[in-house]
Motif scaffolding. Structure first.
Motif, short mmCIF file in Angstrom:
data_model
loop_
_atom_site.label_atom_id
_atom_site.label_comp_id
_atom_site.label_asym_id
_atom_site.label_seq_id
_atom_site.Cartn_x
_atom_site.Cartn_y
_atom_site.Cartn_z
N ARG A 196 14.00 9.76 -3.98
CA ARG A 196 14.21 8.58 -4.83
C ARG A 196 12.88 7.90 -5.17
O ARG A 196 12.67 7.43 -6.28
CB ARG A 196 15.15 7.61 -4.13
N LEU A 197 11.98 7.86 -4.18
CA LEU A 197 10.65 7.30 -4.42
C LEU A 197 9.95 8.08 -5.52
O LEU A 197 9.35 7.49 -6.43
CB LEU A 197 9.81 7.34 -3.13
N GLN A 198 10.04 9.40 -5.45
CA GLN A 198 9.39 10.22 -6.48
C GLN A 198 9.98 9.94 -7.85
O GLN A 198 9.25 9.79 -8.83
CB GLN A 198 9.53 11.71 -6.15
N PRO A 238 0.83 -1.22 0.00
CA PRO A 238 0.00 0.00 0.00
C PRO A 238 0.86 1.27 0.00
O PRO A 238 1.91 1.34 0.65
CB PRO A 238 -0.80 -0.12 1.31
N LYS A 239 0.39 2.28 -0.74
CA LYS A 239 1.17 3.50 -0.93
C LYS A 239 1.47 4.22 0.38
O LYS A 239 2.54 4.81 0.55
CB LYS A 239 0.45 4.44 -1.90
N PHE A 240 0.52 4.19 1.34
CA PHE A 240 0.77 4.91 2.59
C PHE A 240 1.93 4.30 3.36
O PHE A 240 2.70 5.00 4.02
CB PHE A 240 -0.52 4.96 3.45
N MET A 241 2.08 2.96 3.25
CA MET A 241 3.21 2.31 3.93
C MET A 241 4.54 2.66 3.25
O MET A 241 5.54 2.89 3.92
CB MET A 241 3.00 0.78 3.93
N VAL A 242 4.50 2.70 1.93
CA VAL A 242 5.70 3.07 1.18
C VAL A 242 6.14 4.49 1.55
O VAL A 242 7.33 4.76 1.74
CB VAL A 242 5.45 2.96 -0.34
N ILE A 260 5.68 6.08 4.33
CA ILE A 260 6.27 6.07 5.67
C ILE A 260 7.72 5.60 5.61
O ILE A 260 8.62 6.21 6.21
CB ILE A 260 5.44 5.16 6.62
N ILE A 261 7.96 4.52 4.86
CA ILE A 261 9.32 3.99 4.71
C ILE A 261 10.24 5.04 4.09
O ILE A 261 11.38 5.24 4.52
CB ILE A 261 9.31 2.70 3.86
#
Length: 307
Positions: free
Chosen positions: A269-271, A247-251, A253-254
């Motif tokens: 980096r995620l972006q 789930p995106k919300f967990m990603v 947070i990480i």
């Protein structure tokens, strides 16, 4: 021989090394311009109008790249990306040199793209890197170009090629180590350009007098999702590519934890891995009227195979 040389700034960089090899194979002699010149190079301070007079083109690749660690002073971007370009362009205009090719960036136009980026977009860069590149573009466009000269502003998207890892390296390490790619929930499309296709286009700009001066986006023909990239990498190195649907919300947070602790993933980096950034190459393709040598997937495979 008069008007036979090609001046290349930044010839020791990734694009520069590839371009000098490409031009050598095409029997196009060149002279490199460097801050620390070797025997077959000259320095920026010694570069003169006379050097331009004996050259057919100036291909200006040198620049200060976007600093992801944000340790650079803003003035450095303008000193290298803007003022150096202005100085070189002034010498070009005063000389008999026919062609000026400025390596700008899609980031001079937009940091985020809605839909597909074309050359008609009103530039709105956010980073000082993009602003410094745009300032150089605006200076070039503010000058009247003599009818016997051609001027090209190139805006490449993410350039890759053998031995240039960039963000592809992170994806490669995921697959090579058998780590599942955790961002499968994100559906995105990104444009890339292989350095071979970029060199091909530059060579065409030198040879084809019919190509009109102007701004040109440089990209491969097809955009890819990051998940597509992961699968291509897996196929290339013969390793199973695992994609997780976290789930995106967990990603998020990480990634925020990664902003503080040294994790492989942080917010920036995620972006970069999950954002949409599609770039149209229709304008340059219409001008050169030739197919690019490498398909998008072929280019990615060549890059990954070099790791």
């Amino acid at each position: 021989m008069k008007n036979n040389l090609h001046i290349i700034t930044g010839n020791k960089g990734f694009v520069g090394l590839n371009l000098t090899t490409y031009l050598s194979k095409a029997n196009k002699p060149f002279i490199g311009v460097s801050r620390n010149p070797n025997d077959n190079e000259i320095s920026y301070t010694s570069l003169s109008v006379e050097d331009f007079n004996t050259s057919k083109s100036c291909i200006h690749l040198a620049g200060k790249a976007h600093d992801l660690k944000k340790t650079s002073d803003d003035s450095e971007y303008y000193k290298v990306n803007t003022e150096l370009t202005k100085s070189l362009f002034d010498q070009f205009l005063q000389s008999d040199c026919e062609i000026f090719i400025y390596m700008s960036s899609v980031k001079a136009a937009a940091d985020e793209v809605v839909g597909v980026l074309t050359e008609e977009v009103i530039p709105n860069p956010v980073t000082v890197y993009g602003k410094s590149k745009l300032a150089a573009e605006e200076y070039i466009l503010s000058k009247e170009i003599p009818t016997n000269k051609r001027v090209y502003i190139l805006r490449p998207c993410m350039i890759h090629g053998p031995n240039n890892k960039g963000n592809l390296n992170l994806l490669y390490s995921f697959v090579a180590k058998g780590i599942p790619y955790p961002f499968g929930k994100y559906e995105n499309k990104r444009s890339f350009v292989s350095v071979e296709n970029l060199c091909f286009i530059i060579n065409e700009l030198i040879d084809n007098k019919k190509i009109k001066s102007g701004i040109y986006n440089i990209a491969d023909d097809v955009s890819l999702s990051t998940t597509d990239l992961v699968r291509i990498i897996g196929k290339t190195i013969n390793r199973p590519s695992k994609v997780l649907q976290i789930p995106k919300f967990m990603v998020s947070i990480i990634a925020k934890i990664g902003d503080v602790l040294p994790l492989p993933v942080n917010s920036e980096r995620l972006q970069k891995l999950t954002e949409n950034y599609e770039v149209s190459n229709e304008k340059i393709k219409k001008e050169i009227q030739k197919d690019l040598p490498l398909s998008t997937e072929e280019g990615i495979i060549k890059t990954i195979a070099s790791f």
